[in-house]
Design a protein around this motif. Structure first.
Motif, PDB file in Angstrom:
ATOM      1  N   SER A 243      14.771  -7.796  -4.200  1.00  0.00           N
ATOM      2  CA  SER A 243      14.030  -6.788  -4.966  1.00  0.00           C
ATOM      3  C   SER A 243      14.555  -6.747  -6.394  1.00  0.00           C
ATOM      4  O   SER A 243      15.692  -7.151  -6.672  1.00  0.00           O
TER       5      SER A 243
ATOM      6  N   LYS B 230       4.246  -5.986  -2.312  1.00  0.00           N
ATOM      7  CA  LYS B 230       4.716  -5.866  -3.693  1.00  0.00           C
ATOM      8  C   LYS B 230       5.184  -7.199  -4.276  1.00  0.00           C
ATOM      9  O   LYS B 230       5.867  -7.234  -5.289  1.00  0.00           O
TER      10      LYS B 230
ATOM     11  N   GLU C 229       9.334  -6.428  -4.929  1.00  0.00           N
ATOM     12  CA  GLU C 229      10.206  -6.715  -3.795  1.00  0.00           C
ATOM     13  C   GLU C 229       9.488  -7.429  -2.660  1.00  0.00           C
ATOM     14  O   GLU C 229       8.270  -7.367  -2.512  1.00  0.00           O
TER      15      GLU C 229
ATOM     16  N   GLU D  17      11.229  -7.082   0.874  1.00  0.00           N
ATOM     17  CA  GLU D  17      12.447  -6.609   1.525  1.00  0.00           C
ATOM     18  C   GLU D  17      12.517  -6.974   3.001  1.00  0.00           C
ATOM     19  O   GLU D  17      13.527  -6.725   3.659  1.00  0.00           O
TER      20      GLU D  17
ATOM     21  N   LYS E 146      14.418  -3.837  -9.661  1.00  0.00           N
ATOM     22  CA  LYS E 146      13.974  -2.519 -10.115  1.00  0.00           C
ATOM     23  C   LYS E 146      14.845  -2.066 -11.280  1.00  0.00           C
ATOM     24  O   LYS E 146      15.981  -2.524 -11.443  1.00  0.00           O
TER      25      LYS E 146
ATOM     26  N   CYS F  37       4.661  -8.176   2.708  1.00  0.00           N
ATOM     27  CA  CYS F  37       5.324  -7.894   1.420  1.00  0.00           C
ATOM     28  C   CYS F  37       4.267  -7.645   0.350  1.00  0.00           C
ATOM     29  O   CYS F  37       3.999  -8.518  -0.499  1.00  0.00           O
TER      30      CYS F  37
ATOM     31  N   VAL G 281       8.975  -1.176  -8.405  1.00  0.00           N
ATOM     32  CA  VAL G 281       9.906  -2.049  -7.701  1.00  0.00           C
ATOM     33  C   VAL G 281       9.158  -3.286  -7.226  1.00  0.00           C
ATOM     34  O   VAL G 281       8.212  -3.194  -6.441  1.00  0.00           O
TER      35      VAL G 281
END
Length: 245
Positions: free
Chosen positions: A140, A217, A154, A156, A142, A215, A152
């Motif tokens: 990630s 993002k 990411e 994760e 940020k 995911c 953010v």
């Protein structure tokens, strides 16, 4: 006379403060249970930070002072073995068989953090996490302390756990990476090249849709929607490998 001297002193303080805050800090944190070997590749004509590669123990962090307008990518290499001359190899993210990548990119599959930084006069920074080259470790990026309009970037989740067997990269019996459809099939249709080098003709594959669902993002393929690209005006950023969920 006293007033003008005082004003000059204030202006000099502001000037030296601005000089001291040029550039951006990027803090790399290894939250994984094992050591990693971050790789760094600057864009064309850009400075190679930390000679492009180094070791980072579990729980360790390092602060990178990144110059204005720097652009490039950062990724993690895993299970690396290097001799005293810095020659060796890694299970994933390998860069020419050397500890310090020095201008070489990482061998896919690898989860990539991409960034294009601004300057003190134009402080808008752009960053994203990309799965276009596949996946090897969660990561990630940020801003430290948040910021207006910042987000953010990411992935994760450990995609290796749910990687389709056709895309798996293994070290022994262990899945250490998950290929993108482009890397696995190597076809213009899946790589968005040739006649498919256009968002109208190159659509996400079932595998890209799987990456995106898990995911959301992160970029899942070359022409993924712009919601995966983040902008921010912060002066410090945190890049965490294996971020806490």
């Amino acid at each position: 006379m006293l007033i003008s001297t005082y004003l000059i002193h204030i202006l000099l303080c502001i000037f030296f403060f601005l000089l001291s805050t040029d550039g951006t800090q990027v803090i790399l944190v290894n939250n994984c249970k094992e050591s990693i070997w971050p790789g760094i590749l600057g864009g064309a004509g850009q400075t190679t930070l930390k000679e492009g590669g180094f070791h980072l123990s579990s729980g360790e962090q390092i602060v990178l002072d990144v110059p204005d307008k720097w652009s490039g990518r950062i990724w993690a290499r895993q299970n690396c073995h290097f001799d005293k001359n810095g020659k060796g190899k890694c299970d994933t993210g390998n860069c020419g068989g050397q500890l310090q990548c020095r201008g070489l990119g990482g061998e896919p599959p690898a989860t990539i953090v991409e960034m294009t930084l601004g300057s003190s006069t134009s402080p808008l920074h752009f960053y994203d996490v990309s799965l276009v080259d596949g996946f090897n470790l969660p990561v990630s990026m940020k801003p430290v302390g948040g910021g207006v309009g910042c987000g953010v970037a990411e992935c994760e989740v450990d995609l290796n756990i749910c990687c389709p067997s056709a895309l798996e990269v293994k070290s022994g019996d262990r899945v250490v990476g998950c290929k993108s459809a482009c890397l696995a099939i190597q076809s213009p249709k899946y790589c968005c090249t040739g006649q498919y080098a256009d968002p109208k003709t190159c659509k996400p594959t079932v595998f890209a849709n799987l990456f995106k669902a898990i995911c959301p993002k992160a970029y899942s393929y070359a022409f993924d929607d712009s919601s995966s690209l983040y902008t921010c005006r912060a002066s410090r950023y945190l890049v965490t490998f294996c971020p806490p969920k």
